[in-house]
Write a protein that holds these residues in place. Structure first.
Motif, PDB file in Angstrom:
ATOM      1  N   LYS A  96       0.825  -1.214   0.000  1.00  0.00           N
ATOM      2  CA  LYS A  96       0.000   0.000   0.000  1.00  0.00           C
ATOM      3  C   LYS A  96       0.857   1.261   0.000  1.00  0.00           C
ATOM      4  O   LYS A  96       0.515   2.246  -0.654  1.00  0.00           O
ATOM      5  CB  LYS A  96      -0.979  -0.006   1.178  1.00  0.00           C
ATOM      6  N   ALA A  97       1.977   1.238   0.714  1.00  0.00           N
ATOM      7  CA  ALA A  97       2.867   2.397   0.731  1.00  0.00           C
ATOM      8  C   ALA A  97       3.459   2.625  -0.652  1.00  0.00           C
ATOM      9  O   ALA A  97       3.527   3.766  -1.127  1.00  0.00           O
ATOM     10  CB  ALA A  97       3.976   2.197   1.761  1.00  0.00           C
ATOM     11  N   GLY A  98       3.866   1.551  -1.308  1.00  0.00           N
ATOM     12  CA  GLY A  98       4.397   1.683  -2.668  1.00  0.00           C
ATOM     13  C   GLY A  98       3.373   2.268  -3.613  1.00  0.00           C
ATOM     14  O   GLY A  98       3.672   3.173  -4.399  1.00  0.00           O
ATOM     15  N   ALA A  99       2.138   1.768  -3.531  1.00  0.00           N
ATOM     16  CA  ALA A  99       1.066   2.282  -4.387  1.00  0.00           C
ATOM     17  C   ALA A  99       0.776   3.747  -4.087  1.00  0.00           C
ATOM     18  O   ALA A  99       0.573   4.550  -5.006  1.00  0.00           O
ATOM     19  CB  ALA A  99      -0.195   1.437  -4.208  1.00  0.00           C
ATOM     20  N   ALA A 100       0.773   4.121  -2.806  1.00  0.00           N
ATOM     21  CA  ALA A 100       0.505   5.518  -2.427  1.00  0.00           C
ATOM     22  C   ALA A 100       1.582   6.456  -2.955  1.00  0.00           C
ATOM     23  O   ALA A 100       1.317   7.635  -3.207  1.00  0.00           O
ATOM     24  CB  ALA A 100       0.392   5.639  -0.909  1.00  0.00           C
ATOM     25  N   LEU A 101       2.778   5.927  -3.142  1.00  0.00           N
ATOM     26  CA  LEU A 101       3.877   6.728  -3.692  1.00  0.00           C
ATOM     27  C   LEU A 101       3.934   6.660  -5.216  1.00  0.00           C
ATOM     28  O   LEU A 101       4.840   7.225  -5.824  1.00  0.00           O
ATOM     29  CB  LEU A 101       5.213   6.260  -3.104  1.00  0.00           C
ATOM     30  N   GLY A 102       2.968   5.969  -5.821  1.00  0.00           N
ATOM     31  CA  GLY A 102       2.910   5.877  -7.278  1.00  0.00           C
ATOM     32  C   GLY A 102       3.867   4.858  -7.869  1.00  0.00           C
ATOM     33  O   GLY A 102       4.155   4.890  -9.062  1.00  0.00           O
ATOM     34  N   ARG A 103       4.354   3.966  -7.066  1.00  0.00           N
ATOM     35  CA  ARG A 103       5.274   2.942  -7.548  1.00  0.00           C
ATOM     36  C   ARG A 103       4.506   1.742  -8.086  1.00  0.00           C
ATOM     37  O   ARG A 103       3.401   1.445  -7.638  1.00  0.00           O
ATOM     38  CB  ARG A 103       6.195   2.461  -6.429  1.00  0.00           C
ATOM     39  N   ALA A 104       5.122   1.027  -8.983  1.00  0.00           N
ATOM     40  CA  ALA A 104       4.521  -0.191  -9.519  1.00  0.00           C
ATOM     41  C   ALA A 104       4.827  -1.389  -8.620  1.00  0.00           C
ATOM     42  O   ALA A 104       4.376  -2.497  -8.886  1.00  0.00           O
ATOM     43  CB  ALA A 104       5.044  -0.457 -10.933  1.00  0.00           C
ATOM     44  N   HIS A 105       5.601  -1.171  -7.567  1.00  0.00           N
ATOM     45  CA  HIS A 105       5.983  -2.259  -6.675  1.00  0.00           C
ATOM     46  C   HIS A 105       5.916  -1.784  -5.220  1.00  0.00           C
ATOM     47  O   HIS A 105       5.810  -0.589  -4.937  1.00  0.00           O
ATOM     48  CB  HIS A 105       7.407  -2.743  -6.997  1.00  0.00           C
ATOM     49  N   ALA A 106       6.003  -2.738  -4.327  1.00  0.00           N
ATOM     50  CA  ALA A 106       5.953  -2.427  -2.898  1.00  0.00           C
ATOM     51  C   ALA A 106       7.234  -1.745  -2.447  1.00  0.00           C
ATOM     52  O   ALA A 106       8.280  -1.869  -3.089  1.00  0.00           O
ATOM     53  CB  ALA A 106       5.758  -3.728  -2.105  1.00  0.00           C
ATOM     54  N   LEU A 107       7.145  -1.025  -1.343  1.00  0.00           N
ATOM     55  CA  LEU A 107       8.353  -0.524  -0.695  1.00  0.00           C
ATOM     56  C   LEU A 107       9.204  -1.717  -0.290  1.00  0.00           C
ATOM     57  O   LEU A 107       8.680  -2.790   0.024  1.00  0.00           O
ATOM     58  CB  LEU A 107       7.984   0.242   0.585  1.00  0.00           C
ATOM     59  N   LYS A 108      10.489  -1.516  -0.262  1.00  0.00           N
ATOM     60  CA  LYS A 108      11.386  -2.551   0.250  1.00  0.00           C
ATOM     61  C   LYS A 108      11.374  -2.451   1.780  1.00  0.00           C
ATOM     62  O   LYS A 108      11.239  -1.357   2.335  1.00  0.00           O
ATOM     63  CB  LYS A 108      12.788  -2.334  -0.283  1.00  0.00           C
ATOM     64  N   PRO A 109      11.543  -3.573   2.464  1.00  0.00           N
ATOM     65  CA  PRO A 109      11.567  -3.514   3.933  1.00  0.00           C
ATOM     66  C   PRO A 109      12.585  -2.522   4.485  1.00  0.00           C
ATOM     67  O   PRO A 109      12.324  -1.871   5.502  1.00  0.00           O
ATOM     68  CB  PRO A 109      11.908  -4.955   4.334  1.00  0.00           C
ATOM     69  N   ALA A 110      13.706  -2.358   3.814  1.00  0.00           N
ATOM     70  CA  ALA A 110      14.730  -1.420   4.282  1.00  0.00           C
ATOM     71  C   ALA A 110      14.283   0.038   4.176  1.00  0.00           C
ATOM     72  O   ALA A 110      14.903   0.920   4.769  1.00  0.00           O
ATOM     73  CB  ALA A 110      16.026  -1.628   3.498  1.00  0.00           C
ATOM     74  N   GLU A 111      13.218   0.298   3.430  1.00  0.00           N
ATOM     75  CA  GLU A 111      12.697   1.665   3.272  1.00  0.00           C
ATOM     76  C   GLU A 111      11.631   1.997   4.311  1.00  0.00           C
ATOM     77  O   GLU A 111      11.056   3.084   4.269  1.00  0.00           O
ATOM     78  CB  GLU A 111      12.086   1.831   1.878  1.00  0.00           C
ATOM     79  N   ALA A 112      11.343   1.067   5.207  1.00  0.00           N
ATOM     80  CA  ALA A 112      10.228   1.234   6.138  1.00  0.00           C
ATOM     81  C   ALA A 112      10.694   1.114   7.588  1.00  0.00           C
ATOM     82  O   ALA A 112      11.793   0.639   7.868  1.00  0.00           O
ATOM     83  CB  ALA A 112       9.163   0.178   5.853  1.00  0.00           C
ATOM     84  N   LEU A 113       9.845   1.561   8.469  1.00  0.00           N
ATOM     85  CA  LEU A 113      10.037   1.407   9.903  1.00  0.00           C
ATOM     86  C   LEU A 113       8.681   1.060  10.502  1.00  0.00           C
ATOM     87  O   LEU A 113       7.700   1.766  10.284  1.00  0.00           O
ATOM     88  CB  LEU A 113      10.559   2.700  10.531  1.00  0.00           C
ATOM     89  N   VAL A 114       8.620  -0.023  11.249  1.00  0.00           N
ATOM     90  CA  VAL A 114       7.408  -0.405  11.973  1.00  0.00           C
ATOM     91  C   VAL A 114       7.467   0.235  13.353  1.00  0.00           C
ATOM     92  O   VAL A 114       8.495   0.185  14.024  1.00  0.00           O
ATOM     93  CB  VAL A 114       7.301  -1.943  12.107  1.00  0.00           C
ATOM     94  N   VAL A 115       6.358   0.839  13.773  1.00  0.00           N
ATOM     95  CA  VAL A 115       6.215   1.332  15.138  1.00  0.00           C
ATOM     96  C   VAL A 115       5.115   0.490  15.763  1.00  0.00           C
ATOM     97  O   VAL A 115       3.988   0.473  15.270  1.00  0.00           O
ATOM     98  CB  VAL A 115       5.846   2.836  15.167  1.00  0.00           C
ATOM     99  N   GLU A 116       5.442  -0.229  16.828  1.00  0.00           N
ATOM    100  CA  GLU A 116       4.520  -1.188  17.436  1.00  0.00           C
ATOM    101  C   GLU A 116       4.505  -1.034  18.939  1.00  0.00           C
ATOM    102  O   GLU A 116       5.455  -0.510  19.528  1.00  0.00           O
ATOM    103  CB  GLU A 116       4.959  -2.621  17.110  1.00  0.00           C
ATOM    104  N   ASN A 117       3.435  -1.533  19.560  1.00  0.00           N
ATOM    105  CA  ASN A 117       3.378  -1.528  21.016  1.00  0.00           C
ATOM    106  C   ASN A 117       3.015  -2.894  21.581  1.00  0.00           C
ATOM    107  O   ASN A 117       2.769  -3.020  22.766  1.00  0.00           O
ATOM    108  CB  ASN A 117       2.395  -0.467  21.521  1.00  0.00           C
ATOM    109  N   ALA A 118       2.993  -3.914  20.747  1.00  0.00           N
ATOM    110  CA  ALA A 118       2.608  -5.249  21.200  1.00  0.00           C
ATOM    111  C   ALA A 118       3.588  -6.290  20.675  1.00  0.00           C
ATOM    112  O   ALA A 118       4.075  -6.172  19.546  1.00  0.00           O
ATOM    113  CB  ALA A 118       1.197  -5.565  20.713  1.00  0.00           C
TER     114      ALA A 118
END
Length: 169
Positions: A96-118
């Protein structure tokens, strides 16, 4: 609690319910305000990944963070067949992040950061190959989040907002 224990972790539910009710109060409203503004001017694209399908929670997110989490940038229980700790929710978030940025593919995991509390969310993020920052908004000791695989643990939402203001990904 309902949004955090969707697959029946009854031992965890019993533990949380046995705690002093005052410890379970939502006292981090200030942090949510600061976090909402921490993204501004940072070039970050927030995508929410929740195991919840509760309409009331999803509507509350829209009220609390207006314009930040439209359905195109939100993964809920309705979008996946396997929930956390399976990596599917976060892999869908990368798509979804890749699509929101207009990419034809997903973001790579190295381009992301998960923020979690569980812990289950931390495990899901790590299983997807993404760095995970845990924010301890609940009664669990930090060690539980670290043992689940968190790369960092912050004490609250205010600390998270400060981190985003003072650091680059």
């Amino acid at each position: 609690l309902e949004a955090r224990v969707p697959f029946g972790d009854l031992d965890f539910a019993r533990y949380v319910m046995s705690l002093d009710p005052h410890m379970k109060l939502n006292t981090y409203g200030k942090g949510k305000y600061l976090l909402r503004h921490a993204f501004e001017g940072q070039g970050l694209l927030p995508v929410i990944v929740t195991g919840s399908g509760q309409r009331s929670l999803l509507e509350r997110l829209d009220r609390t963070y207006p314009g930040y989490f439209c359905s195109e940038r939100m993964v809920t229980a309705y979008d996946v067949t396997r929930g956390k700790p399976n990596p599917e929710p976060y892999l869908k978030g990368l798509e979804k992040a890749g699509a929101a940025l207009g990419r034809a593919h997903a973001l790579k995991p190295a381009e992301a950061l998960v923020v979690e509390n569980a812990p289950l969310g931390v495990q899901a993020g790590k299983a997807a190959g993404i760095r995970v920052m845990a924010v301890n908004t609940g009664p669990l000791p930090d060690s539980v989040l670290l043992e689940a695989g968190a790369d960092w643990v912050l004490p609250d939402m205010t600390a998270l907002a400060d981190w985003f203001k003072n650091n680059e990904l």
